[in-house]
Design a protein around this motif. Structure first.
Motif, mmCIF file in Angstrom:
data_model
loop_
_atom_site.group_PDB
_atom_site.id
_atom_site.type_symbol
_atom_site.label_atom_id
_atom_site.label_comp_id
_atom_site.label_asym_id
_atom_site.label_seq_id
_atom_site.Cartn_x
_atom_site.Cartn_y
_atom_site.Cartn_z
ATOM 1 N N ASP A 33 0.852 -1.179 0.000
ATOM 2 C CA ASP A 33 0.000 0.000 0.000
ATOM 3 C C ASP A 33 0.899 1.244 0.000
ATOM 4 O O ASP A 33 1.548 1.553 0.993
ATOM 5 C CB ASP A 33 -0.873 -0.021 1.257
ATOM 6 N N PRO A 34 0.950 1.956 -1.137
ATOM 7 C CA PRO A 34 1.892 3.086 -1.239
ATOM 8 C C PRO A 34 1.606 4.194 -0.232
ATOM 9 O O PRO A 34 2.519 4.870 0.232
ATOM 10 C CB PRO A 34 1.714 3.583 -2.674
ATOM 11 N N VAL A 35 0.317 4.364 0.121
ATOM 12 C CA VAL A 35 -0.019 5.389 1.115
ATOM 13 C C VAL A 35 0.616 5.029 2.462
ATOM 14 O O VAL A 35 1.308 5.833 3.079
ATOM 15 C CB VAL A 35 -1.556 5.507 1.293
ATOM 16 N N ALA A 36 0.423 3.778 2.867
ATOM 17 C CA ALA A 36 0.987 3.315 4.138
ATOM 18 C C ALA A 36 2.512 3.359 4.088
ATOM 19 O O ALA A 36 3.161 3.719 5.066
ATOM 20 C CB ALA A 36 0.502 1.901 4.426
ATOM 21 N N ALA A 37 3.068 3.029 2.927
ATOM 22 C CA ALA A 37 4.528 2.993 2.782
ATOM 23 C C ALA A 37 5.122 4.386 2.992
ATOM 24 O O ALA A 37 6.174 4.534 3.628
ATOM 25 C CB ALA A 37 4.902 2.463 1.407
ATOM 26 N N GLU A 38 4.441 5.414 2.499
ATOM 27 C CA GLU A 38 4.925 6.786 2.693
ATOM 28 C C GLU A 38 4.706 7.241 4.136
ATOM 29 O O GLU A 38 5.559 7.866 4.751
ATOM 30 C CB GLU A 38 4.211 7.743 1.738
ATOM 31 N N ARG A 39 3.537 6.863 4.680
ATOM 32 C CA ARG A 39 3.142 7.356 6.005
ATOM 33 C C ARG A 39 4.066 6.840 7.108
ATOM 34 O O ARG A 39 4.283 7.502 8.120
ATOM 35 C CB ARG A 39 1.700 6.939 6.269
ATOM 36 N N ILE A 40 4.647 5.670 6.910
ATOM 37 C CA ILE A 40 5.471 5.052 7.946
ATOM 38 C C ILE A 40 6.888 5.632 7.983
ATOM 39 O O ILE A 40 7.583 5.527 9.001
ATOM 40 C CB ILE A 40 5.516 3.515 7.739
ATOM 41 N N LYS A 41 7.288 6.276 6.898
ATOM 42 C CA LYS A 41 8.700 6.678 6.756
ATOM 43 C C LYS A 41 9.279 7.456 7.930
ATOM 44 O O LYS A 41 10.378 7.150 8.390
ATOM 45 C CB LYS A 41 8.918 7.430 5.438
ATOM 46 N N PRO A 42 8.552 8.476 8.468
ATOM 47 C CA PRO A 42 9.165 9.249 9.563
ATOM 48 C C PRO A 42 9.450 8.413 10.820
ATOM 49 O O PRO A 42 10.202 8.857 11.685
ATOM 50 C CB PRO A 42 8.104 10.316 9.871
ATOM 51 N N PHE A 43 8.877 7.201 10.887
ATOM 52 C CA PHE A 43 8.987 6.378 12.103
ATOM 53 C C PHE A 43 9.962 5.206 11.959
ATOM 54 O O PHE A 43 10.329 4.582 12.957
ATOM 55 C CB PHE A 43 7.598 5.830 12.462
ATOM 56 N N GLN A 44 10.355 4.923 10.714
ATOM 57 C CA GLN A 44 11.145 3.708 10.449
ATOM 58 C C GLN A 44 12.483 3.700 11.182
ATOM 59 O O GLN A 44 12.846 2.693 11.807
ATOM 60 C CB GLN A 44 11.382 3.561 8.937
ATOM 61 N N TYR A 45 13.206 4.813 11.120
ATOM 62 C CA TYR A 45 14.572 4.809 11.661
ATOM 63 C C TYR A 45 14.573 4.593 13.175
ATOM 64 O O TYR A 45 15.207 3.684 13.685
ATOM 65 C CB TYR A 45 15.276 6.125 11.310
ATOM 66 N N LEU A 46 13.826 5.439 13.894
ATOM 67 C CA LEU A 46 13.884 5.386 15.357
ATOM 68 C C LEU A 46 13.276 4.109 15.923
ATOM 69 O O LEU A 46 13.858 3.481 16.811
ATOM 70 C CB LEU A 46 13.167 6.600 15.957
ATOM 71 N N TYR A 47 12.109 3.716 15.402
ATOM 72 C CA TYR A 47 11.365 2.615 16.025
ATOM 73 C C TYR A 47 11.634 1.257 15.387
ATOM 74 O O TYR A 47 11.286 0.231 15.981
ATOM 75 C CB TYR A 47 9.863 2.929 15.996
ATOM 76 N N GLY A 48 12.265 1.241 14.209
ATOM 77 C CA GLY A 48 12.401 -0.037 13.510
ATOM 78 C C GLY A 48 13.780 -0.428 13.031
ATOM 79 O O GLY A 48 13.979 -1.564 12.619
ATOM 80 N N SER A 49 14.746 0.486 13.097
ATOM 81 C CA SER A 49 16.021 0.166 12.455
ATOM 82 C C SER A 49 17.018 -0.470 13.419
ATOM 83 O O SER A 49 17.026 -0.182 14.622
ATOM 84 C CB SER A 49 16.644 1.422 11.841
ATOM 85 N N ALA A 50 17.874 -1.306 12.855
ATOM 86 C CA ALA A 50 18.999 -1.866 13.608
ATOM 87 C C ALA A 50 20.026 -0.764 13.882
ATOM 88 O O ALA A 50 20.714 -0.798 14.913
ATOM 89 C CB ALA A 50 19.638 -2.997 12.819
ATOM 90 N N GLU A 51 20.089 0.215 12.992
ATOM 91 C CA GLU A 51 21.042 1.318 13.171
ATOM 92 C C GLU A 51 20.717 2.108 14.446
ATOM 93 O O GLU A 51 21.600 2.365 15.271
ATOM 94 C CB GLU A 51 21.014 2.248 11.945
ATOM 95 N N ALA A 52 19.446 2.496 14.615
ATOM 96 C CA ALA A 52 19.062 3.265 15.806
ATOM 97 C C ALA A 52 19.234 2.421 17.074
ATOM 98 O O ALA A 52 19.587 2.947 18.133
ATOM 99 C CB ALA A 52 17.620 3.757 15.678
ATOM 100 N N ALA A 53 19.014 1.109 16.944
ATOM 101 C CA ALA A 53 19.212 0.217 18.101
ATOM 102 C C ALA A 53 20.667 0.257 18.555
ATOM 103 O O ALA A 53 20.954 0.434 19.744
ATOM 104 C CB ALA A 53 18.802 -1.208 17.736
ATOM 105 N N GLY A 54 21.594 0.134 17.598
ATOM 106 C CA GLY A 54 23.015 0.184 17.936
ATOM 107 C C GLY A 54 23.417 1.521 18.523
ATOM 108 O O GLY A 54 24.188 1.610 19.485
#
Lengths: 295, 295
Positions: free
Chosen positions: B34-55
């Motif tokens: 769903d392209p709408v959902a794909a765009e909407r999630i972007k501001p949250f991906q790094y902090l809440y979902g990335s291995a990079e932010a975890a490290g």
């Protein structure tokens, strides 16, 4: 497409306002009198403009230098580059022997802020692949060191640790990249000695081959990058889901490595950290419905 | 407004694609069908979902605990809370005397990830002030610890350092906030003993008063937050421009504090790091024009 973008940005705007109020703060003042420019700059504000990101980067470089100083005092048996046959289940590292000490760093958004390139995107100028290539070869001085990086590389060199850059810029831009490293105050980098780029071997953008080449000649006591591919290609395995990748960083021996040989520098603007759908970023058991919403 | 959002998101999409290619990576795969959902999630991906932010978070907690261990061994004369009459020009800290040791932490996005609240914004559910208030009081278990925070607070308590939370949630949500701290595995917090909130004094969302109250009874050896207001209200002085604020964090005695008593946790999603126009984030001398663009 318009609706897509509207919903997307609206959601992120709401997120900011909601979260700002979590912190009991008034909503953000407009960054500019031009609302278009004010919205367009948002993805770049934190990394390139905030005091928060500056502190986050400086504290990482402080910790990395303190760690390296201990390693110089008590020479380790093993470096921090994973061996060729290592896996998440069976981790082991290239041994140090009597090799000289080195630290290996990515370039873009690890030691170098690409202000000149990113300022185009932030100003609404389309920045495609060819432009990025020209930027890499330009040697443009429109760069800045990542906060703390100049202190970091100077302190490492002073204690006898060779600073080696391993970037996924193409090796046609070796000269321009070395020029930008110098322009940022990060010193002198020499292709295939202290600067490795994509194309230097047959592994393309996979950096493990270059790491193993470096680790043949050096005891690598520290690595840092803004992307986990700067640490090990294991993190970019095709079959690793966004969730599994996050979990791999959070647990076990990998979790112990953060700040103990491996360091991450912040980059919420681009890269492998910007992946995942709603179900991956916010698992079903971490949702909340505001039952009071209709009060 | 539509045009505004379209340009805004388009610019950020370009930035990602350009920068992804700086790293010689193929452009991001869609996070969702769903392209709408794909765009909407972007501001949250790094902090809440990335291995990079975890490290990035784990390495900060590792460094904080190592620093605290040294302070416990060699008790400092001064804490890391700035004294009431301190300024950027004249910095000095509350003295420790014989007071017991403590570490002071913000809550939201410092020790606690507000997944339940943010998942609403990420799913396109409007999240305004009243909802944020209900979230704070809900005690909902739809939270997670910031990576490394459970290790951090447990290690500190084990070495006899009192862990104190100082949040800008309103003090009506004291109970709900303590419940979420417990739900995240961060232990027991008691209002006005180990948990301070906005409204506990007359200074509203300014945290210095609560810091001074804490520092009367404790030798504060470490502070961490995702916003610099979690460290000192000096960073939120009305007359401090975005550029001056960044510069204040980059230089002099303040720069030395990052990783040496003061720590920052990543938060590119909301807060005082998300400010500034193009001229503040990308100074005129750090622009670059792609002269080859018309090749």
């Amino acid at each position: 497409m318009k609706r897509l973008f509207v919903l997307a940005l609206a959601a992120s705007a709401l997120a900011v306002s909601a979260s700002a109020q979590v912190a009991q703060r008034a909503s953000q003042p407009a960054a500019s009198d031009d609302p278009v420019a004010a919205e367009r700059i948002k993805p770049f504000q934190y990394l390139y403009g905030s005091a928060e990101a500056a502190g986050l980067s400086i504290q990482a470089w402080h910790a990395l230098v303190d760690y390296a100083r201990q390693q110089v005092r008590h020479r380790p048996k093993n470096g921090v580059v994973l061996a060729e046959d290592a896996s998440f289940e069976n981790p082991h590292f290239v041994r140090c022997g009597k090799k000289p000490l080195a630290a290996v760093f990515d370039v873009d958004e690890t030691v170098l802020l690409n202000l000149g390139l990113e300022s185009n995107a932030a100003a609404g100028v389309p920045t495609g692949g060819p432009m990025v290539g020209r930027w890499g070869s330009s040697g443009s001085a429109a760069v800045a060191p990542v906060p703390g990086a100049v202190y970091g590389v100077n302190a490492l060199r002073k204690m006898g640790v060779t600073v080696i850059f391993n970037t996924n810029r193409g090796n046609k831009s070796a000269e321009g990249t070395a020029a930008q490293i110098a322009a940022a105050g990060l010193g002198h980098a020499v292709h295939l000695k202290t600067l490795y780029l994509a194309g230097d071997d047959q592994m393309g953008s996979r950096k493990d081959g270059r790491r193993w080449t470096i680790a043949k000649n050096y005891c690598v006591i520290a690595m840092a990058g803004d992307q986990l591919v700067d640490i090990s290609d294991l993190f970019n395995a095709k079959d690793l889901s966004v969730t599994d990748r996050r979990q791999a960083a959070l647990h076990g021996w990998v979790a112990q490595m953060w700040g103990n040989g491996w360091w991450v520098l912040p980059n919420p603007v681009y890269g492998s950290g910007l992946r995942g759908g709603l179900d991956e970023i916010f698992p079903a058991d971490k949702r909340w419905t505001d039952t009071g919403a209709n009060d």
